[in-house]
Enzyme design. Sequence first.
Site, PDB file in Angstrom:
ATOM      1  N   HIS A  68       0.823  -1.217   0.000  1.00 17.02           N
ATOM      2  CA  HIS A  68       0.000   0.000   0.000  1.00 17.02           C
ATOM      3  C   HIS A  68       0.856   1.264   0.000  1.00 17.02           C
ATOM      4  O   HIS A  68       1.884   1.343   0.660  1.00 17.02           O
ATOM      5  CB  HIS A  68      -1.027   0.006   1.134  1.00 17.02           C
ATOM      6  CG  HIS A  68      -0.484  -0.033   2.528  1.00 17.02           C
ATOM      7  ND1 HIS A  68      -0.160   1.104   3.219  1.00 17.02           N
ATOM      8  CD2 HIS A  68      -0.241  -1.061   3.373  1.00 17.02           C
ATOM      9  CE1 HIS A  68       0.257   0.778   4.431  1.00 17.02           C
ATOM     10  NE2 HIS A  68       0.232  -0.532   4.550  1.00 17.02           N
ATOM     11  N   ASP A 121       6.222   0.723   6.637  1.00 15.74           N
ATOM     12  CA  ASP A 121       4.780   0.520   6.460  1.00 15.74           C
ATOM     13  C   ASP A 121       4.208   1.633   5.588  1.00 15.74           C
ATOM     14  O   ASP A 121       3.785   2.651   6.092  1.00 15.74           O
ATOM     15  CB  ASP A 121       4.111   0.488   7.834  1.00 15.74           C
ATOM     16  CG  ASP A 121       2.647   0.104   7.764  1.00 15.74           C
ATOM     17  OD1 ASP A 121       2.196  -0.366   6.702  1.00 15.74           O
ATOM     18  OD2 ASP A 121       1.944   0.278   8.768  1.00 15.74           O
ATOM     19  N   GLU A 137      -4.810   1.707   2.708  1.00 15.32           N
ATOM     20  CA  GLU A 137      -4.911   0.512   3.547  1.00 15.32           C
ATOM     21  C   GLU A 137      -5.139   0.892   4.998  1.00 15.32           C
ATOM     22  O   GLU A 137      -5.863   0.230   5.717  1.00 15.32           O
ATOM     23  CB  GLU A 137      -3.620  -0.321   3.428  1.00 15.32           C
ATOM     24  CG  GLU A 137      -3.660  -1.671   4.144  1.00 15.32           C
ATOM     25  CD  GLU A 137      -3.156  -1.631   5.586  1.00 15.32           C
ATOM     26  OE1 GLU A 137      -3.312  -2.647   6.273  1.00 15.32           O
ATOM     27  OE2 GLU A 137      -2.634  -0.598   6.045  1.00 15.32           O
ATOM     28  N   GLU A 138      -4.485   1.997   5.421  1.00 14.62           N
ATOM     29  CA  GLU A 138      -4.425   2.293   6.859  1.00 14.62           C
ATOM     30  C   GLU A 138      -5.767   2.661   7.471  1.00 14.62           C
ATOM     31  O   GLU A 138      -6.047   2.290   8.605  1.00 14.62           O
ATOM     32  CB  GLU A 138      -3.429   3.428   7.122  1.00 14.62           C
ATOM     33  CG  GLU A 138      -1.977   3.076   6.796  1.00 14.62           C
ATOM     34  CD  GLU A 138      -1.399   2.018   7.722  1.00 14.62           C
ATOM     35  OE1 GLU A 138      -2.117   1.543   8.612  1.00 14.62           O
ATOM     36  OE2 GLU A 138      -0.219   1.663   7.531  1.00 14.62           O
TER      37      GLU A 138
HETATM   38 ZN   LIG Z   1       0.712  -1.489   6.315  1.00 13.04          ZN
END
Ligand SMILES: [Zn+2]
Length: 455
Positions: A280, A292, A326-327
């Site tokens: 993502h 991330d 995504e988050e």
């Molecule tokens: Zn992630």
Amino acid sequence: MLILVFRFILGLSVLEIILSSLSLAQTEKSSKMENYEKISKKIIEAALNDSVGWERLAYMCDTYGSRLAGSENLNNAIKWAYSEMKKIGFENVKLEEVMVPHWVRGNEFCEMTLPRKQKLEMIGLGGSIATPKEGITAPVIVFHDFDELEKNSKDVKGKIVLFNERFKNYGQAVQYRVSGASRAARYGAVACLIRSVTPIAMNIPHTGVMGYEDSIPKIPAAALSPEDASLIERIHDRGQNVVLHLYMEAETLPDTLSYNLMGELRGKTNPEEIIAFGGHSDSWDVGSGAQDDASGVITSLEALRILKELGIQPNKTLRCVFWVNEENGTRGGINYAERHGKEKHSLVFEFDSGVFPPEGIRYKGPDSIFNDFKKFEPLFQDIDSIKILKGGGGTDIGPMMRLGIPAMSLNTSDKGKYFWYHHSKTDTPDKVDPLDFRKCIATIALSMFLYSEMP
Ligand SMILES: [Zn+2]
């Protein structure tokens, strides 16, 4: 009868004929495997000697910074990645519009006012509402878990609830972040604080998404650093009155336009069969989301680039996808399934677990395919001791999995370190080890190529 004639003519027994055809198949099989070994070595060598990939990751993080859905940073980063894909020469490079949530943090702080004044290390949780303009000043009550809350629910009214549950694993600790506010508000709490979801105490708060139950009043929610959560707990447990002042300007604005990004290497024999893989593009609004999940999208992009540069044409179409949001919404994953769910997908793959030495490729799909793919395990051993295991999945590929598409994900041996940085200002490129990064590229490139060879 025919065989008897052959036997008569050639002097071969039926058994001999069967044996010779079997050994022919075996020779074919082993020469195929030898060919895979050769290609695998080429892929691994190219990936492990790569110097472009890590630089691209660092460039993206340093230039565009944090990439929360709805932010300009995110869309700038996506458009940059689009032009990178074009420059590399992937096929069918495109941006697909996705409307994403737009939450903004604003100014925020939290301080202890009794028994003494101290500013606390805090960060608002994604999706939280603001406090009133004058902030919230209230005594705090500390619980470890929801059981303690339920047992003492009559003492909660008018207070700030702090859940100070220690991190055992992400799934156990994250529930206080996700649903702590509504659980506390049900009994009249005025705000909710949690201990940051992290196993390490370096006086850094970690954010992440939270949600509200519709039928319960909304209260502001934030995370404290582990140290400050423990400080409050110690004073509270001595029976002293602890009063906090919380101020947050957080706001949810109307949905904003953003994009899923994808680029392909079209398949040779079965171009209509898609293998979609990636991570993502968005991150939280602190740090630069290097682990991330810039690492997930950039390793995937590099994996495809390396296959292209080696001139390896996969049998099926390899589609590198940068899913968005995504988050705090999974809108990218949902949109992808809506637009592409009817295309024939052989696999969806997601890498969203941080760059560390790769240790497992997890597969969720038919046993017969798993068993065939498992035979490739020896080919990965030049990268690291990588196991092909059952399981696998990811948030972005969840909507495709629910359509019955087989899924794969890459697990790394983080030894708990991933959550040291996760959703905090410390998630920056210096946390991404270049060698581990190259190993992850190698693992993704090799698994995508080999999977495209599956019947
Ligand atoms: Zn992630």
